[in-house]
Design a protein around this motif. Structure first.
Motif, PDB file in Angstrom:
ATOM      1  N   ARG A  61       0.797  -1.228   0.000  1.00  0.00           N
ATOM      2  CA  ARG A  61       0.000   0.000   0.000  1.00  0.00           C
ATOM      3  C   ARG A  61       0.829   1.278   0.000  1.00  0.00           C
ATOM      4  O   ARG A  61       0.269   2.368  -0.099  1.00  0.00           O
ATOM      5  N   TRP A  62       2.141   1.143   0.141  1.00  0.00           N
ATOM      6  CA  TRP A  62       2.940   2.362   0.227  1.00  0.00           C
ATOM      7  C   TRP A  62       4.221   2.292  -0.596  1.00  0.00           C
ATOM      8  O   TRP A  62       4.390   3.032  -1.566  1.00  0.00           O
ATOM      9  N   LEU A  63       5.129   1.387  -0.242  1.00  0.00           N
ATOM     10  CA  LEU A  63       6.492   1.492  -0.741  1.00  0.00           C
ATOM     11  C   LEU A  63       6.646   1.166  -2.217  1.00  0.00           C
ATOM     12  O   LEU A  63       7.318   1.895  -2.956  1.00  0.00           O
ATOM     13  N   MET A  64       6.059   0.070  -2.678  1.00  0.00           N
ATOM     14  CA  MET A  64       6.393  -0.406  -4.017  1.00  0.00           C
ATOM     15  C   MET A  64       5.955   0.564  -5.115  1.00  0.00           C
ATOM     16  O   MET A  64       6.608   0.661  -6.156  1.00  0.00           O
ATOM     17  N   ALA A  65       4.883   1.300  -4.897  1.00  0.00           N
ATOM     18  CA  ALA A  65       4.462   2.272  -5.907  1.00  0.00           C
ATOM     19  C   ALA A  65       5.411   3.458  -5.978  1.00  0.00           C
ATOM     20  O   ALA A  65       5.510   4.126  -7.014  1.00  0.00           O
ATOM     21  N   ARG A  66       6.140   3.716  -4.898  1.00  0.00           N
ATOM     22  CA  ARG A  66       7.023   4.872  -4.833  1.00  0.00           C
ATOM     23  C   ARG A  66       8.484   4.515  -5.094  1.00  0.00           C
ATOM     24  O   ARG A  66       9.276   5.387  -5.464  1.00  0.00           O
ATOM     25  N   PHE A  67       8.855   3.263  -4.902  1.00  0.00           N
ATOM     26  CA  PHE A  67      10.258   2.878  -4.963  1.00  0.00           C
ATOM     27  C   PHE A  67      10.916   3.141  -6.314  1.00  0.00           C
ATOM     28  O   PHE A  67      12.112   3.467  -6.357  1.00  0.00           O
ATOM     29  N   PRO A  68      10.222   3.017  -7.452  1.00  0.00           N
ATOM     30  CA  PRO A  68      10.893   3.297  -8.724  1.00  0.00           C
ATOM     31  C   PRO A  68      11.547   4.681  -8.773  1.00  0.00           C
ATOM     32  O   PRO A  68      12.578   4.843  -9.421  1.00  0.00           O
ATOM     33  N   ALA A  69      10.981   5.668  -8.073  1.00  0.00           N
ATOM     34  CA  ALA A  69      11.576   7.003  -8.074  1.00  0.00           C
ATOM     35  C   ALA A  69      12.933   6.983  -7.381  1.00  0.00           C
ATOM     36  O   ALA A  69      13.890   7.627  -7.844  1.00  0.00           O
ATOM     37  N   PHE A  70      13.030   6.241  -6.277  1.00  0.00           N
ATOM     38  CA  PHE A  70      14.323   6.131  -5.596  1.00  0.00           C
ATOM     39  C   PHE A  70      15.313   5.354  -6.459  1.00  0.00           C
ATOM     40  O   PHE A  70      16.482   5.744  -6.581  1.00  0.00           O
ATOM     41  N   ALA A  71      14.866   4.258  -7.047  1.00  0.00           N
ATOM     42  CA  ALA A  71      15.755   3.436  -7.869  1.00  0.00           C
ATOM     43  C   ALA A  71      16.308   4.222  -9.044  1.00  0.00           C
ATOM     44  O   ALA A  71      17.486   4.083  -9.407  1.00  0.00           O
TER      45      ALA A  71
END
Length: 308
Positions: A110-120
């Protein structure tokens, strides 16, 4: 010394440089964690290797000969280069080893995986591995962990992320089928869908709404918030869930928050890391990013303030 002869050992060079600095094999032995006899043998071995005497020996101690004074800066430079090489390899290995993040599954869903591509994309050299289960045979501990709970965690620093804003949620069809929801006490007429790791939510809800001692008509326990949310949407019961985990369903109308009921829980989602953790390339940047993203997420999914 023949050109084909291999270079002296690092142990011999270190013993030589330490004796030259301290003027005594006894003091040098303490400094390099060897016996005095072992230090003396390393010096003799180096002298034999070089074919020259490096120290004048007297009852007052050891003093460099002319040959020893000539050789010392080269020995120190060789030791420094070897140490630099070892540090570079350690840094390379640290970069090569992925950052291991252990987390509760719902935080990823519900939180991390949708946002992680930006960090990667911003940190292509930082490799992050995710897991929500570590087997009993697992020997490598995670570098950081996202978990539900209440601090402190012994031996770890903890940073709050989100999840303390808990809402009562149910499918509109269930509310209609049960004849509506007019007051907090109506919760007792319904089936409660409960996360088995969050048994205190019911007590916190009843305390917040002056319903101490109240019990639900029936309780069904699940191990995952994703299952609880699906069960609630299907009308199998109502649930007490962190608002951030059901924000999409509330926004779409698949779930409603009767009378705006909820509470602020003592339990939240926290990021923890060991206090004695050595520096890791990319880890501090990843932690700072996680905390900033969590702050935005928590603010965006928090219950709106009551209207005046």
């Amino acid at each position: 010394m023949a050109a084909s002869r291999p270079p002296p050992s690092a142990a011999a060079l270190r013993a030589f440089a330490t004796v030259a600095r301290l003027g005594s094999t006894a003091r040098a032995a303490l400094a390099v964690n060897l016996t005095q006899s072992a230090v003396s043998k390393q010096i003799l071995s180096l002298e034999h290797h070089l074919g020259t005497v490096l120290f004048d020996r007297s009852p007052l101690g050891l003093k460099l000969t002319e040959a020893g004074a000539i050789y010392l800066p080269y020995a120190e430079a060789a030791l420094e280069q070897m140490e630099r090489g070892a540090r570079r390899l350690a840094e390379r290995n640290a970069i090569a080893r992925p950052i291991r993040l252990h987390m509760v599954a719902i935080a990823g869903e519900r939180w991390l995986m949708a946002r992680f591509p930006a960090f990667a994309e911003a940190h292509p050299g930082v490799d992050v591995q995710f897991t929500n289960y570590v087997s009993e045979s697992e020997t490598e501990e995670p570098d950081i962990e996202i978990a539900h709970g209440v601090p402190p965690w012994p031996g770890k620093e903890a940073h709050f992320l989100f999840g303390r804003d808990v809402a009562l949620v149910a499918a509109p069809s269930l509310i209609e089928r049960m004849g509506g929801f007019r007051r907090a006490a109506d919760i007792q007429k319904m089936t409660l869908l409960q996360h088995y790791q969050m048994p205190t939510f019911w007590a916190e809800f009843t305390e917040a709404h002056d319903l101490r001692g109240a019990v639900p008509e029936h309780t069904v326990r699940y191990g995952y918030y994703s299952v609880i949310t699906s069960a609630a949407v299907a009308g199998l019961g109502l649930a007490l869930a962190p608002r951030c985990y059901v924000a999409d369903e509330l926004a779409s109308g698949a779930l409603v928050n009767p009378l705006g009921l909820g509470f602020t829980s003592a339990i939240g989602c926290w990021l923890t890391r060991p206090l004695d953790q050595p520096p890791r390339p990319g880890l501090d940047a990843f932690i700072a990013w996680l905390r900033a993203e969590a702050e935005s997420f928590d603010a965006a999914t928090r219950a709106p303030p009551p209207s005046a």
